[in-house]
Design an enzyme around this catalytic site. Structure first.
Site, PDB file in Angstrom:
ATOM      1  N   ASP A  30       0.842  -1.200   0.000  1.00  0.00           N
ATOM      2  CA  ASP A  30       0.000   0.000   0.000  1.00  0.00           C
ATOM      3  C   ASP A  30       0.879   1.254   0.000  1.00  0.00           C
ATOM      4  O   ASP A  30       1.692   1.438   0.916  1.00  0.00           O
ATOM      5  CB  ASP A  30      -0.892  -0.031   1.252  1.00  0.00           C
ATOM      6  N   ASP A  31       0.716   2.083  -1.002  1.00  0.00           N
ATOM      7  CA  ASP A  31       1.466   3.347  -1.105  1.00  0.00           C
ATOM      8  C   ASP A  31       2.979   3.121  -1.146  1.00  0.00           C
ATOM      9  O   ASP A  31       3.754   3.971  -0.693  1.00  0.00           O
ATOM     10  CB  ASP A  31       1.129   4.294   0.063  1.00  0.00           C
ATOM     11  N   CYS A  70      -6.110   4.353  -3.417  1.00  0.00           N
ATOM     12  CA  CYS A  70      -6.327   2.954  -3.027  1.00  0.00           C
ATOM     13  C   CYS A  70      -7.505   2.242  -3.706  1.00  0.00           C
ATOM     14  O   CYS A  70      -7.330   1.195  -4.329  1.00  0.00           O
ATOM     15  CB  CYS A  70      -6.518   2.872  -1.513  1.00  0.00           C
ATOM     16  N   ARG A  74      -7.481  -1.069  -6.367  1.00  0.00           N
ATOM     17  CA  ARG A  74      -7.848  -2.409  -5.901  1.00  0.00           C
ATOM     18  C   ARG A  74      -8.996  -2.989  -6.727  1.00  0.00           C
ATOM     19  O   ARG A  74      -9.052  -4.198  -6.998  1.00  0.00           O
ATOM     20  CB  ARG A  74      -8.201  -2.359  -4.409  1.00  0.00           C
ATOM     21  N   LYS A 124      -5.972  -5.333   4.079  1.00  0.00           N
ATOM     22  CA  LYS A 124      -6.815  -4.163   3.786  1.00  0.00           C
ATOM     23  C   LYS A 124      -7.671  -4.393   2.548  1.00  0.00           C
ATOM     24  O   LYS A 124      -7.159  -4.677   1.473  1.00  0.00           O
ATOM     25  CB  LYS A 124      -5.895  -2.955   3.571  1.00  0.00           C
ATOM     26  N   HIS A 126     -10.788  -2.192   1.376  1.00  0.00           N
ATOM     27  CA  HIS A 126     -11.031  -0.849   0.809  1.00  0.00           C
ATOM     28  C   HIS A 126     -11.839  -0.856  -0.485  1.00  0.00           C
ATOM     29  O   HIS A 126     -11.631  -0.018  -1.370  1.00  0.00           O
ATOM     30  CB  HIS A 126      -9.723  -0.068   0.609  1.00  0.00           C
ATOM     31  N   SER A 151      -8.738   1.954   4.862  1.00  0.00           N
ATOM     32  CA  SER A 151      -7.391   2.377   5.255  1.00  0.00           C
ATOM     33  C   SER A 151      -7.299   2.634   6.753  1.00  0.00           C
ATOM     34  O   SER A 151      -8.272   3.062   7.375  1.00  0.00           O
ATOM     35  CB  SER A 151      -6.999   3.663   4.516  1.00  0.00           C
ATOM     36  N   HIS A 230       1.362   2.199   3.966  1.00  0.00           N
ATOM     37  CA  HIS A 230       0.469   3.362   4.058  1.00  0.00           C
ATOM     38  C   HIS A 230       0.717   4.072   5.388  1.00  0.00           C
ATOM     39  O   HIS A 230       0.988   3.424   6.405  1.00  0.00           O
ATOM     40  CB  HIS A 230      -0.981   2.872   3.973  1.00  0.00           C
ATOM     41  N   ASP A 282      -0.404  -0.764  -4.713  1.00  0.00           N
ATOM     42  CA  ASP A 282      -1.634  -0.180  -5.256  1.00  0.00           C
ATOM     43  C   ASP A 282      -1.446   1.188  -5.904  1.00  0.00           C
ATOM     44  O   ASP A 282      -2.165   1.557  -6.815  1.00  0.00           O
ATOM     45  CB  ASP A 282      -2.719  -0.088  -4.164  1.00  0.00           C
ATOM     46  N   ASN A 283      -0.504   1.958  -5.394  1.00  0.00           N
ATOM     47  CA  ASN A 283      -0.269   3.299  -5.964  1.00  0.00           C
ATOM     48  C   ASN A 283       1.056   3.826  -5.440  1.00  0.00           C
ATOM     49  O   ASN A 283       1.663   3.257  -4.533  1.00  0.00           O
ATOM     50  CB  ASN A 283      -1.408   4.278  -5.632  1.00  0.00           C
ATOM     51  N   LYS A 303       1.900   9.613  -5.255  1.00  0.00           N
ATOM     52  CA  LYS A 303       0.474   9.288  -5.085  1.00  0.00           C
ATOM     53  C   LYS A 303      -0.435  10.415  -5.580  1.00  0.00           C
ATOM     54  O   LYS A 303      -0.151  11.589  -5.365  1.00  0.00           O
ATOM     55  CB  LYS A 303       0.219   8.994  -3.603  1.00  0.00           C
TER      56      LYS A 303
HETATM   57 MG    MG Z   1      -2.748   3.094  -1.366  1.00  0.00          MG
END
Ligand code: MG
Length: 508
Positions: A30-31, A70, A74, A124, A126, A151, A230, A282-283, A303
């Site tokens: 995540d991130d 996010c 996903r 996670k 989301h 998140s 994240h 994811d990003n 991001k």
């Molecule tokens: Mg993310």
């Protein structure tokens, strides 16, 4: 069967079972930025297990996610479709969001479960919660779920106890929201979540699921969507203070530790020749968090932007004895994972429109990627504008650019929230092979004759893509209903503070 029972019987198993079709372990960070892993050049990140996975598998240099935040990212990962088609745009889901990933969407888990796979998810989600858990993973093909539905900054910071407990978590979270819950299937297991003890519980859940699937002689699909890296950063005691990269490094090290445990479990069971690992994120990184956020390395911004740092991600696929170790610069995307896994499993696809390609010949034979284009949507999708940018082969054209607060604090002002939405006609054009950092606009002084054909091709491709896109009704714009916030004591008052159900993980 409840995961508690799985836990207890799972560890008793020591069988060596070979299954065909392959087992699949999909790990989603995540991130995490393009420059955050040791194997992608970070000098002080400790990621020994991911580095080993990269060395023994196929590491991608040009791998894209579809959403610079996010939820849309996903949605595309699990459906093989741009977020526009499922309605998971603009922005993300909140604890009280009315919408979610529509149940009619067909996820990887549904494709594989209907083909005989055991399926589970930890981490996670989301992609919505909804009334009575309407949108939880258990409604989307996952037979087991242990995790948080959104998140971990979408709740008060006080549920994010750092280690040791007296250590403050930096920054702000959504203090008006309910305490963060962790669900087991569709039931709240604990609220607020004790994050510093959570990842070891995920590790046990993952291991037990793998053991149990092997015991049942079923191929399995495990989706581990880590909370790391994240913001706000956290890590369990085992990883706290271990990384020279500080709090972010500790969180990343805990994610890496989980990767190591998953690989070890697979090897211990002797199923490494029939298990595919996929890792990506994811990003791009949330650089506004400064040293507690990630980095996109040499790529521009992070991001929430459609520069390379927002959507190009570390990615690797590891399958012992099947995927030849190496590095590929072929184009690939999270969109391609569903059709690729379906092909490997021999599972039929439904006739919905997919945006992904089957990459099996690329990963197994070293062939060229069937993907030669990528389309960059911003988080705030507007049907009239469509995509912000398009990549065709090595060229990338920006039709619109915009900074974002998530990409604050980098030295480049183009990344910042003060950089307004700007249309470019002619587009900005970059050669991502000679200039992956997007520094040198090839059309800065007009359109050179030799670039006219590629520019025409890019504009035609954009028009063709946009004409073929169908926008579903926005799920994130369906509004919020405070009564949808998860509460382990549904009838208590006053909410949300009364939603408090501690659980000792040792009991599990
Ligand atoms: Mg993310």
């Amino acid at each position: 069967m409840t995961p508690w029972i799985i836990f207890t019987i799972g560890f008793l198993l020591c069988a060596v079972v070979s299954a065909d079709p392959p087992n699949i372990i999909l790990i989603f960070a995540d991130d995490l930025g393009y420059g955050d892993l040791g194997c992608y050049g970070h000098p002080s990140s400790l990621t020994p297990n991911l580095d080993r996975m990269a060395a023994n598998g196929l590491r991608f240099t040009d791998f894209y996610t579809t959403g610079a935040v996010c939820s849309p990212s996903r949605a595309s990962l699990l459906t093989g479709r741009f977020q526009t088609r499922s309605g998971v745009y603009p922005g993300v889901f909140y604890p009280s969001s009315i919408g979610g990933l529509p149940l009619a969407e067909i996820t990887i888990a549904e494709v594989l479960q209907s083909h005989g796979y055991a399926t589970a998810m930890a981490g996670k989600w989301h992609l919505g919660l909804g009334l009575n858990g309407l949108f939880l993973p258990t409604r989307q093909g996952f037979q087991h779920f242990l995790g948080v539905p959104y998140s971990h900054d979408q709740g008060p910071c006080r549920s994010l106890i750092c280690f040791p407990p007296s250590t403050p978590c930096y920054g702000t979270c959504d203090i008006g929201e309910t305490l963060l819950p962790v669900f087991i299937d569709e039931m709240i297991l604990q609220q607020p979540v004790n994050f510093t003890e959570l990842v070891p519980v995920y590790d046990k859940f993952n291991e037990a699921f793998i053991h149990n699937s092997v015991l049942k002689k079923k191929p399995f699909f495990l989706y581990y969507a880590s909370h790391h890296t994240h913001y706000p950063q956290f890590a369990s005691a085992q990883y706290t203070g271990r990384s020279p990269r500080g709090k972010y490094g500790d969180a990343l090290l805990e994610l890496d530790g989980t990767v190591g445990k998953l690989i070890q479990t697979v090897w211990d069971l002797g199923i490494q020749n029939n298990t595919l690992f996929i890792f990506t994120s994811d990003n791009g990184p949330e650089t506004m968090r400064k040293e507690r956020g990630g980095t996109s390395g040499l790529l521009k911004c992070g991001k929430s932007t459609t520069y390379e740092g927002g959507l190009r991600e570390p990615a690797m696929m590891y399958w012992e004895g099947k995927i030849k170790p190496g590095v590929t610069s072929e184009l690939a995307s999270t969109l391609d994972i569903l059709p690729t896994l379906a092909a490997l499993a021999g599972a039929p696809l439904s006739n919905v429109t997919l945006d992904g390609y089957d990459l099996t010949k690329l990963i197994l034979n070293g062939d060229k990627s069937p993907r030669n284009t990528f389309y960059y949507y911003p988080p705030s999708i507007d049907q009239n504008r469509g995509i912000n940018a398009l990549r065709l082969g090595k060229y990338k054209a920006h039709f619109y650019t915009q900074g974002a607060f998530h990409s604050e604090t980098t030295p480049d002002p183009d990344c910042h929230v003060t950089a307004p939405l700007t249309e470019h006609n002619p587009p900005l054009l970059f050669d991502l092979e000679t200039d992956p950092a997007e520094n040198y606009n090839l059309l800065k002084s007009g359109i050179p004759k030799e670039l006219e054909p590629i520019l025409t091709q890019i504009l035609n491709e954009r028009d063709h893509f946009q004409e073929g896109m169908t926008y579903a009704e926005s799920e994130t714009n369906k509004g919020k209903d405070p009564s949808l916030r998860p509460c382990c004591n549904p009838d208590c008052t006053p909410k949300p503070s009364c939603c408090h159900c501690p659980v000792d993980y040792v009991m599990l």
